[in-house]
Scaffold this active site. Structure first.
Site, short mmCIF file in Angstrom:
data_model
loop_
_atom_site.label_atom_id
_atom_site.label_comp_id
_atom_site.label_asym_id
_atom_site.label_seq_id
_atom_site.Cartn_x
_atom_site.Cartn_y
_atom_site.Cartn_z
CG ASP A 131 -17.88 -57.41 -10.98
OD1 ASP A 131 -18.48 -56.81 -10.08
OD2 ASP A 131 -18.36 -58.39 -11.60
N1 URA Z 1 -22.37 -57.44 -14.03
C1 URA Z 1 -21.32 -58.09 -13.52
O1 URA Z 1 -21.36 -59.30 -13.27
N2 URA Z 1 -20.20 -57.40 -13.32
C2 URA Z 1 -20.08 -56.08 -13.59
O2 URA Z 1 -19.03 -55.51 -13.38
C3 URA Z 1 -21.19 -55.41 -14.13
C4 URA Z 1 -22.34 -56.12 -14.34
#
Ligand code: URA
Length: 236
Positions: free
Chosen positions: A104
């Protein structure tokens, strides 16, 4: 076998127009012979390519380890956001690598970038059962019951199921810290898993993909080229 103009655009910084222009002007040599035909085909493996007399080394695949900082999206292009490719020197973008699994925008840590579609599939497909390790900081007290639920495979209220994971609690208090291993990469997966336990994520960092850990020598935003041994380590 690939067209000469395609070889130039894939393995060097040339645009399509520049490639065609250089070739037609007789400035490109393939295996020591001038080739003026953009459609002539060569095997890029082992091809000796010269542009204006200079040998241009051909790197067949491009594998990078990036310490992704917060604030960048895991994509090759985006109309609004800065992407992880903005962190890569233009000379390291050939052939073009793409993220093998997303982090993310606000998440940090290990992101592998590769031009190799097959390698990417081996890294991200849940069927390959390659575990990714996250250091996750949450609001609330993590306990053995949370680890147990994750090891059974969480089922959300929406009935969405997650494959079993492994939670190792490192610090437990009003704010808790844990290491979480999962082998899927569903949208916001870790955040949704922890939210379903009533412990919203405060910060998230990926520390390893399979047997390959984020190189501690890298600072956020820095990257390094993967060696063949690094690639082997992923699957060990
Ligand atoms: N899970 C998430 O919620 N975000 C990420 O970036 C990776 C795994």
């Amino acid at each position: 076998m690939q067209r000469l103009d395609k070889i130039l655009t894939t393995y060097t910084a040339c645009s399509r127009r520049e490639a065609a222009d250089l070739i037609k002007r007789g400035l490109v040599q393939a295996n020591a012979l001038i080739c003026r035909d953009p459609a002539a085909r060569f095997d890029p493996a082992g091809l000796v390519l010269q542009i204006k007399g200079e040998i241009v080394p051909i790197r067949l695949q491009n594998h990078l380890m990036l310490y992704k900082p917060a604030g960048f999206v895991s994509a090759t292009e985006d109309p609004r956001e800065k992407t992880v490719l903005d962190l890569i020197d233009p000379s390291d973008l050939y052939p073009l690598p793409f993220p093998a699994g997303r982090l993310d925008k606000d998440a940090t840590g290990l992101l592998l970038l590769t031009s190799d579609g097959e390698l990417c599939h081996r890294i991200i497909s849940p069927k390959k059962e390659l575990y990714k390790t996250y250091l996750v900081e949450v609001q609330g007290k993590l306990g053995a019951e949370d680890a147990e639920k994750i090891s059974q495979g969480l089922v959300l209220e929406s009935e969405e199921r997650f494959l079993p994971g492994m939670l190792e609690i490192l610090e437990s208090g009003d704010i808790s810290l844990a290491s979480l291993k999962i082998c899927e990469g569903k949208f916001h997966q870790v955040k949704r898993m922890m939210a379903s336990l009533g412990k919203p994520v405060l910060s998230l960092k990926r520390t390893a993909i399979g047997g390959l850990a984020l190189d501690e020598i890298l600072s956020p935003g820095a990257y390094k080229r993967l060696t063949p041994a690094d690639i082997e380590a992923i699957f060990q």
